[in-house]
Design a protein around this motif. Structure first.
Motif, PDB file in Angstrom:
ATOM      1  N   PRO A 148     -79.966  35.754 -59.891  1.00 24.68           N
ATOM      2  CA  PRO A 148     -81.078  36.580 -60.390  1.00 24.68           C
ATOM      3  C   PRO A 148     -80.677  38.015 -60.717  1.00 24.68           C
ATOM      4  O   PRO A 148     -81.263  38.627 -61.607  1.00 24.68           O
ATOM      5  N   LEU A 149     -79.687  38.558 -60.011  1.00 26.02           N
ATOM      6  CA  LEU A 149     -79.319  39.956 -60.241  1.00 26.02           C
ATOM      7  C   LEU A 149     -78.469  40.141 -61.493  1.00 26.02           C
ATOM      8  O   LEU A 149     -78.526  41.179 -62.145  1.00 26.02           O
ATOM      9  N   GLY A 150     -77.653  39.156 -61.817  1.00 29.04           N
ATOM     10  CA  GLY A 150     -76.873  39.201 -63.045  1.00 29.04           C
ATOM     11  C   GLY A 150     -75.981  40.423 -63.149  1.00 29.04           C
ATOM     12  O   GLY A 150     -75.176  40.713 -62.257  1.00 29.04           O
ATOM     13  N   ALA A 151     -76.133  41.185 -64.242  1.00 31.54           N
ATOM     14  CA  ALA A 151     -75.277  42.347 -64.491  1.00 31.54           C
ATOM     15  C   ALA A 151     -75.399  43.392 -63.383  1.00 31.54           C
ATOM     16  O   ALA A 151     -74.434  44.107 -63.091  1.00 31.54           O
ATOM     17  N   SER A 152     -76.568  43.483 -62.765  1.00 26.81           N
ATOM     18  CA  SER A 152     -76.737  44.450 -61.666  1.00 26.81           C
ATOM     19  C   SER A 152     -75.803  44.134 -60.510  1.00 26.81           C
ATOM     20  O   SER A 152     -75.320  45.036 -59.817  1.00 26.81           O
ATOM     21  N   ALA A 153     -75.528  42.831 -60.293  1.00 26.05           N
ATOM     22  CA  ALA A 153     -74.594  42.437 -59.244  1.00 26.05           C
ATOM     23  C   ALA A 153     -73.176  42.877 -59.587  1.00 26.05           C
ATOM     24  O   ALA A 153     -72.413  43.278 -58.699  1.00 26.05           O
ATOM     25  N   LEU A 154     -72.813  42.816 -60.873  1.00 25.61           N
ATOM     26  CA  LEU A 154     -71.496  43.303 -61.291  1.00 25.61           C
ATOM     27  C   LEU A 154     -71.369  44.800 -61.046  1.00 25.61           C
ATOM     28  O   LEU A 154     -70.338  45.282 -60.579  1.00 25.61           O
ATOM     29  N   ALA A 155     -72.423  45.542 -61.378  1.00 24.97           N
ATOM     30  CA  ALA A 155     -72.410  46.984 -61.132  1.00 24.97           C
ATOM     31  C   ALA A 155     -72.305  47.276 -59.644  1.00 24.97           C
ATOM     32  O   ALA A 155     -71.575  48.190 -59.225  1.00 24.97           O
ATOM     33  N   LEU A 156     -73.009  46.492 -58.839  1.00 26.85           N
ATOM     34  CA  LEU A 156     -72.958  46.680 -57.393  1.00 26.85           C
ATOM     35  C   LEU A 156     -71.557  46.386 -56.862  1.00 26.85           C
ATOM     36  O   LEU A 156     -71.041  47.109 -55.998  1.00 26.85           O
ATOM     37  N   PHE A 157     -70.927  45.345 -57.390  1.00 26.09           N
ATOM     38  CA  PHE A 157     -69.568  45.011 -56.968  1.00 26.09           C
ATOM     39  C   PHE A 157     -68.599  46.133 -57.325  1.00 26.09           C
ATOM     40  O   PHE A 157     -67.736  46.497 -56.527  1.00 26.09           O
ATOM     41  N   ALA A 158     -68.741  46.698 -58.522  1.00 23.59           N
ATOM     42  CA  ALA A 158     -67.875  47.806 -58.926  1.00 23.59           C
ATOM     43  C   ALA A 158     -68.065  49.004 -57.991  1.00 23.59           C
ATOM     44  O   ALA A 158     -67.095  49.621 -57.543  1.00 23.59           O
ATOM     45  N   ALA A 159     -69.313  49.311 -57.660  1.00 24.20           N
ATOM     46  CA  ALA A 159     -69.600  50.450 -56.795  1.00 24.20           C
ATOM     47  C   ALA A 159     -69.063  50.233 -55.379  1.00 24.20           C
ATOM     48  O   ALA A 159     -68.475  51.138 -54.773  1.00 24.20           O
ATOM     49  N   VAL A 160     -69.262  49.022 -54.854  1.00 27.45           N
ATOM     50  CA  VAL A 160     -68.778  48.709 -53.509  1.00 27.45           C
ATOM     51  C   VAL A 160     -67.252  48.754 -53.458  1.00 27.45           C
ATOM     52  O   VAL A 160     -66.660  49.255 -52.496  1.00 27.45           O
ATOM     53  N   SER A 161     -66.594  48.253 -54.507  1.00 26.77           N
ATOM     54  CA  SER A 161     -65.127  48.256 -54.552  1.00 26.77           C
ATOM     55  C   SER A 161     -64.576  49.670 -54.594  1.00 26.77           C
ATOM     56  O   SER A 161     -63.624  50.007 -53.872  1.00 26.77           O
ATOM     57  N   ILE A 162     -65.163  50.518 -55.440  1.00 25.80           N
ATOM     58  CA  ILE A 162     -64.710  51.902 -55.529  1.00 25.80           C
ATOM     59  C   ILE A 162     -64.990  52.645 -54.228  1.00 25.80           C
ATOM     60  O   ILE A 162     -64.172  53.451 -53.767  1.00 25.80           O
ATOM     61  N   ALA A 163     -66.145  52.354 -53.616  1.00 19.87           N
ATOM     62  CA  ALA A 163     -66.462  52.979 -52.325  1.00 19.87           C
ATOM     63  C   ALA A 163     -65.435  52.585 -51.274  1.00 19.87           C
ATOM     64  O   ALA A 163     -65.007  53.424 -50.463  1.00 19.87           O
ATOM     65  N   ASP A 164     -65.008  51.340 -51.279  1.00 16.90           N
ATOM     66  CA  ASP A 164     -64.024  50.859 -50.311  1.00 16.90           C
ATOM     67  C   ASP A 164     -62.679  51.551 -50.507  1.00 16.90           C
ATOM     68  O   ASP A 164     -62.030  51.964 -49.538  1.00 16.90           O
ATOM     69  N   ILE A 165     -62.264  51.695 -51.762  1.00  9.94           N
ATOM     70  CA  ILE A 165     -60.985  52.356 -52.051  1.00  9.94           C
ATOM     71  C   ILE A 165     -61.046  53.827 -51.644  1.00  9.94           C
ATOM     72  O   ILE A 165     -60.130  54.358 -51.001  1.00  9.94           O
ATOM     73  N   ALA A 166     -62.150  54.509 -52.003  1.00 11.52           N
ATOM     74  CA  ALA A 166     -62.303  55.927 -51.652  1.00 11.52           C
ATOM     75  C   ALA A 166     -62.343  56.112 -50.139  1.00 11.52           C
ATOM     76  O   ALA A 166     -61.768  57.069 -49.601  1.00 11.52           O
ATOM     77  N   ALA A 167     -63.016  55.201 -49.446  1.00  8.05           N
ATOM     78  CA  ALA A 167     -63.109  55.295 -47.988  1.00  8.05           C
ATOM     79  C   ALA A 167     -61.733  55.157 -47.344  1.00  8.05           C
ATOM     80  O   ALA A 167     -61.404  55.861 -46.369  1.00  8.05           O
ATOM     81  N   TYR A 168     -60.918  54.260 -47.891  1.00  7.24           N
ATOM     82  CA  TYR A 168     -59.573  54.036 -47.341  1.00  7.24           C
ATOM     83  C   TYR A 168     -58.722  55.300 -47.438  1.00  7.24           C
ATOM     84  O   TYR A 168     -58.143  55.771 -46.446  1.00  7.24           O
ATOM     85  N   PHE A 169     -58.656  55.880 -48.630  1.00  3.99           N
ATOM     86  CA  PHE A 169     -57.789  57.038 -48.830  1.00  3.99           C
ATOM     87  C   PHE A 169     -58.354  58.299 -48.157  1.00  3.99           C
ATOM     88  O   PHE A 169     -57.613  59.074 -47.551  1.00  3.99           O
ATOM     89  N   ALA A 170     -59.669  58.492 -48.236  1.00  7.07           N
ATOM     90  CA  ALA A 170     -60.275  59.670 -47.612  1.00  7.07           C
ATOM     91  C   ALA A 170     -60.161  59.600 -46.092  1.00  7.07           C
ATOM     92  O   ALA A 170     -59.899  60.610 -45.431  1.00  7.07           O
ATOM     93  N   GLY A 171     -60.366  58.409 -45.529  1.00 14.12           N
ATOM     94  CA  GLY A 171     -60.265  58.272 -44.081  1.00 14.12           C
ATOM     95  C   GLY A 171     -58.872  58.569 -43.574  1.00 14.12           C
ATOM     96  O   GLY A 171     -58.700  59.218 -42.526  1.00 14.12           O
ATOM     97  N   ARG A 172     -57.861  58.115 -44.294  1.00  9.23           N
ATOM     98  CA  ARG A 172     -56.481  58.379 -43.887  1.00  9.23           C
ATOM     99  C   ARG A 172     -56.149  59.867 -43.998  1.00  9.23           C
ATOM    100  O   ARG A 172     -55.403  60.410 -43.172  1.00  9.23           O
ATOM    101  N   ARG A 173     -56.698  60.514 -45.009  1.00  9.72           N
ATOM    102  CA  ARG A 173     -56.362  61.912 -45.237  1.00  9.72           C
ATOM    103  C   ARG A 173     -57.176  62.862 -44.341  1.00  9.72           C
ATOM    104  O   ARG A 173     -56.644  63.840 -43.807  1.00  9.72           O
ATOM    105  N   LEU A 174     -58.462  62.564 -44.157  1.00 10.62           N
ATOM    106  CA  LEU A 174     -59.342  63.468 -43.417  1.00 10.62           C
ATOM    107  C   LEU A 174     -59.366  63.190 -41.918  1.00 10.62           C
ATOM    108  O   LEU A 174     -59.598  64.085 -41.113  1.00 10.62           O
ATOM    109  N   GLY A 175     -59.150  61.921 -41.537  1.00 11.09           N
ATOM    110  CA  GLY A 175     -59.180  61.571 -40.114  1.00 11.09           C
ATOM    111  C   GLY A 175     -60.577  61.701 -39.534  1.00 11.09           C
ATOM    112  O   GLY A 175     -61.573  61.542 -40.218  1.00 11.09           O
ATOM    113  N   GLY A 176     -60.638  62.002 -38.241  1.00  3.22           N
ATOM    114  CA  GLY A 176     -61.925  62.155 -37.578  1.00  3.22           C
ATOM    115  C   GLY A 176     -62.292  60.944 -36.742  1.00  3.22           C
ATOM    116  O   GLY A 176     -61.480  60.032 -36.541  1.00  3.22           O
ATOM    117  N   PRO A 177     -63.536  60.886 -36.258  1.00  3.72           N
ATOM    118  CA  PRO A 177     -63.977  59.791 -35.377  1.00  3.72           C
ATOM    119  C   PRO A 177     -63.903  58.434 -36.072  1.00  3.72           C
ATOM    120  O   PRO A 177     -64.132  58.322 -37.277  1.00  3.72           O
TER     121      PRO A 177
END
Length: 267
Positions: A148-177
């Motif tokens: 039912p979501l169609g293209a919106s699901a593709l957009a969501l997948f792109a956003a989640v993937s980019i968020a995951d990549i950004a989280a990986y690199f930012a977490g390694r660089r910034l550290g913290g809890p």
């Protein structure tokens, strides 16, 4: 309104830019991963361009592969996996052919999954098999939301993937809890940076709304932690080994599945 046609240039551009970055890095594991994306993204995009039948085909294939990987992690037998896969495919087909009957299909699937250990009279491992099967049905049948979501699901997948990549690199660089003991490498700093990157991606793709924002910022990290919990229980590093550079399919869609569930609940 998000359409496959409006997303295609962004997806193609991301592949080209990613290929350039990978070529500059000269890291073999990144090159292997990019090659997998270069094959998978056009195939999936083409299927969604076909409409609901294409989305159903993708959802069904994703569901079956994810069930096999999940079954391996949970040490489910062949009968449990086959019935669970059939139940997930049944939910997907119902979402395509009779959307109003999806909850009934889930209920029928749950009864079928429960029947396997019950009919086998498995007193020693029946409860574990039942719990794993119902968890798998609740988690993996969410792939039906692709229909039912169609293209919106593709957009969501792109956003989640980019968020995951950004989280990986930012977490390694910034550290913290740490975000959770389930995944010691993940940090709150990375999760927040990833959420910001994911929301920016949704905005660029014209797919930003409060349900999709919550799905990316909360559902994505929750899905990743859910799979981490399953893998830790199974003492496994990856859900599979067949997807170049990424382990298994479940390792790539864990965040997306819970993000899709959040969108379904909030819409």
């Amino acid at each position: 309104m998000v359409t496959v046609a409006s997303l295609a240039p962004y997806l193609g551009g991301a592949l080209v830019l990613g290929g350039i970055a990978v070529a500059v890095s000269r890291r073999r594991e990144l090159m292997v991963r990019w090659c997998a994306w270069a094959v998978g993204v056009p195939l999936v995009t083409g299927a969604f361009w076909w409409g609901r039948p294409g989305a159903a085909a993708v959802a069904g294939a994703v569901g079956v592969i994810a069930v096999m990987e999940f079954g391996g992690l949970m040490r489910l037998g062949r009968a449990d996996r086959l019935v669970l896969a059939a139940a997930v495919v049944g939910v997907v087909l119902t979402a395509w052919a009779a959307p109003g009957e999806v909850f009934r299909a889930v209920g029928i699937g749950a009864l079928a999954v429960a029947a396997v250990p019950l009919l086998a009279g498995d007193a020693d491992h029946g409860l574990r098999r039942l719990g794993a099967g119902l968890l798998g049905l609740a988690w993996l049948s969410v792939s039906a939301a692709l229909v039912p979501l169609g293209a919106s699901a593709l957009a969501l997948f792109a956003a989640v993937s980019i968020a995951d990549i950004a989280a990986y690199f930012a977490g390694r660089r910034l550290g913290g809890p740490r975000l959770s003991p389930l995944s010691p490498a993940k940090r709150w700093s990375g999760t927040l940076a990833g959420a910001a990157a994911g929301l920016a991606t949704l905005a660029v793709l014209s797919a930003l709304s409060w349900p999709t924002a919550v799905a990316v910022a909360v559902g994505g990290p929750a899905g990743d932690l859910l799979e981490s919990m399953v893998k830790r229980g199974a003492q496994a590093k990856d859900a599979g080994r067949w997807l170049p550079g990424s382990g298994g399919l479940l390792d790539r869609i864990d965040s997306l599945l819970v993000a899709l569930a959040v969108v379904l609940v909030l819409n």
